[in-house]
Design an enzyme around this catalytic site. Structure first.
Site, short mmCIF file in Angstrom:
data_model
loop_
_atom_site.label_atom_id
_atom_site.label_comp_id
_atom_site.label_asym_id
_atom_site.label_seq_id
_atom_site.Cartn_x
_atom_site.Cartn_y
_atom_site.Cartn_z
CG HIS A 1 15.81 -23.49 -17.53
ND1 HIS A 1 15.10 -23.57 -16.34
CD2 HIS A 1 15.98 -24.79 -17.94
CE1 HIS A 1 14.88 -24.84 -16.05
NE2 HIS A 1 15.40 -25.60 -17.00
CG HIS B 1 15.66 -27.41 -20.23
ND1 HIS B 1 16.57 -27.75 -19.28
CD2 HIS B 1 16.34 -27.35 -21.41
CE1 HIS B 1 17.78 -27.91 -19.85
NE2 HIS B 1 17.65 -27.66 -21.14
CG ASP C 1 11.09 -29.38 -17.19
OD1 ASP C 1 11.80 -28.76 -18.02
OD2 ASP C 1 11.56 -29.87 -16.15
CG HIS C 2 11.47 -25.16 -16.02
ND1 HIS C 2 11.56 -24.81 -14.69
CD2 HIS C 2 12.02 -26.40 -16.11
CE1 HIS C 2 12.14 -25.77 -14.02
NE2 HIS C 2 12.44 -26.77 -14.86
CG HIS D 1 19.85 -26.51 -15.87
ND1 HIS D 1 19.92 -27.72 -15.21
CD2 HIS D 1 18.76 -26.59 -16.68
CE1 HIS D 1 18.91 -28.48 -15.62
NE2 HIS D 1 18.20 -27.84 -16.51
CG ASP E 1 15.63 -27.25 -13.68
OD1 ASP E 1 14.77 -26.84 -12.92
OD2 ASP E 1 15.40 -28.00 -14.63
CG HIS F 1 12.76 -29.26 -10.72
ND1 HIS F 1 13.60 -30.23 -11.18
CD2 HIS F 1 12.30 -28.64 -11.83
CE1 HIS F 1 13.67 -30.19 -12.51
NE2 HIS F 1 12.86 -29.22 -12.93
#
Lengths: 300, 300
Positions: B61, B63, B65-66, B139, B208, B267
């Protein structure tokens, strides 16, 4: 007092043992960060630089090793509860670059104020007694060096002031250069209670660029010049000029010509694993050269 | 044999001592990377994952941090001389996100092929004997879990083949399931020279997400389930559900229900500095639980 730290000193690609080049300058609890490559937020933590103190982010240019860490940094500031605006200053096109990079950080709980520099326009930014100025460099894309200057008050002599019968409540005004009229009608000029004037503190930061004539005047007399040394080997000269970078010897020559007090070299090529091998190439020209390393720090 | 490694196991923010969650799967010299947060390219180097082997990048996805490490990763691939195309697969909108992030990596010496997944469309990607499938997660934003399956040939019995007078030149065809006609006119069926069929190897990766019913069937019987554990503490349940995340116990329950062979948790929240404190919350439910850590690796 101005704290200066290089949390990272690498160029092009983050290495396991060297963060990407950036500079943290902190004065009276407010900080300026120059550049924000991938991992800079981690490098800042490692060097003990408190993100909550960050007021202004200066971007030298838009190559990824100098700005790719921006969305992560902005989000981390938001996650830590920041509400105060963040000022970002950089080359023309900054607004579009920030907008594009924040496609993955669309909502922030604080305002980001963006200011795009213009090549031929002289302008200064102030943060308390600290002033930021910029210089156009030569790197194939719009790129700026930055000068950070802190004005310093002259040395106040409380003994002289007492002898003149100045009450302590008036010391601050006199130290700030204001004339004070006492209750007995006398006028006290600030010069009469001051020992000496002090030069401002000046730090200059140059990455990425090949040598530009105007750098000498811009950095003249600086307390600290931080300048790039992509390579130490002299035989890399042609390659460095073509890529718009400098050798250790270039930065040393600049430090000498600009009569700066000390030089830190930074922004090493990822292939330059042992910069210490070439330190003499710089020190032969300018003796007070230090090879920057992640976490190097000084208080001026 | 399929090599699986977690170069990073953190969520939200990269920490000094924990890289952001990602997964490296390598089969016959070709690799798949799941997610690419800030610093993932450094984490890969630290874990010995060779970027030159990377064939497919899967994004769960958008976000930060990914995916925030994407422009740096793409540039590093280019700097290392890559010419072969890179396939990137992820949620709808991937093309726009990649275009936006690469504003600071505008020129790459190889082609980036982008494929956007559709929520209700079943499709599979193949890389030699390896197949990639995806599952829609929950998520708050479009997010996919991934399943990586490697088909395995049955066990070939050379002794049986020799007894039947099959020449060695025909072994490979029979092992691949083809019928062979010998010079003497006899037909040899592959089943006659095979000892046993072997189940495929399957790895599933879920970050996530909060628990979704369909995860059980998707992961059923997997050799390795890698699933998120944002927190270990059971009293974080409400917070985790609201944020679209899972506790250690959720992943353990999923591992149990899906009858997987082993579970790795990954994670972790940056606030969860000592995940080992809560391992029993998972092991009481599913005994073969391992807390993922940066660099954890297995060959299946």
């Amino acid at each position: 007092m101005l704290d200066v730290c290089l949390p990272g000193t690498g160029g092009v690609v983050p290495r396991e043992d060297r963060w990407l080049a950036c500079c943290w300058l902190e004065y009276k609890g407010k900080a300026i960060l120059i550049d924000c490559g991938e991992g800079t937020q981690i490098a800042l933590k490692k060097s003990g630089c408190k993100l909550s103190h960050l007021s202004i982010l200066l971007i030298t240019h838009f190559h990824a090793d100098h700005i790719a860490g921006l969305p992560g940094l902005l989000l981390t500031l938001g996650n830590s509860g920041r509400k105060t605006p963040l000022i970002i200053i950089g080359p023309k096109g900054l607004e579009k670059v920030v907008q594009s990079l924040t496609v993955i950080a669309p909502i922030l709980p604080y305002v980001v104020k963006i200011h795009e520099l213009e090549e031929d326009k002289e302008e200064e930014w102030n943060m308390d007694e600290l002033t930021i100025s910029h210089l156009s460099l030569s790197h194939g894309v719009p790129c700026y060096g930055y000068g950070i200057t802190v004005k310093r008050k002259p040395v106040f002599n409380p003994q002289k002031a007492c002898e003149l019968g100045v009450p302590k409540t008036a010391f601050k005004m006199l130290h700030e250069g204001l004339t004070v009229r006492l209750e007995d009608g006398r006028t006290i000029e600030p010069e009469t209670v001051i020992d000496e004037k002090r030069d401002p503190i000046r730090v200059c930061y140059f990455t990425d660029t090949k040598m530009v004539k105007t750098m000498k005047d811009f950095a003249y007399g600086a307390d600290l010049l931080i300048s790039e040394g992509m390579y130490g080997e002299e035989n890399k000269l042609d390659e460095m000029l073509k890529k718009g970078h400098m050798l250790f010897s270039h930065s040393a020559q600049l430090a000498k010509d600009a009569v700066v007090k000390r030089l830190w070299i930074t922004h090493y090529s990822p292939a330059l694993t042992k910069p210490e091998r070439y330190i003499e190439n710089a020190r032969e020209i300018f003796s007070d050269t230090t090879l920057g390393y992640d976490g190097i720090r000084v208080t001026l």
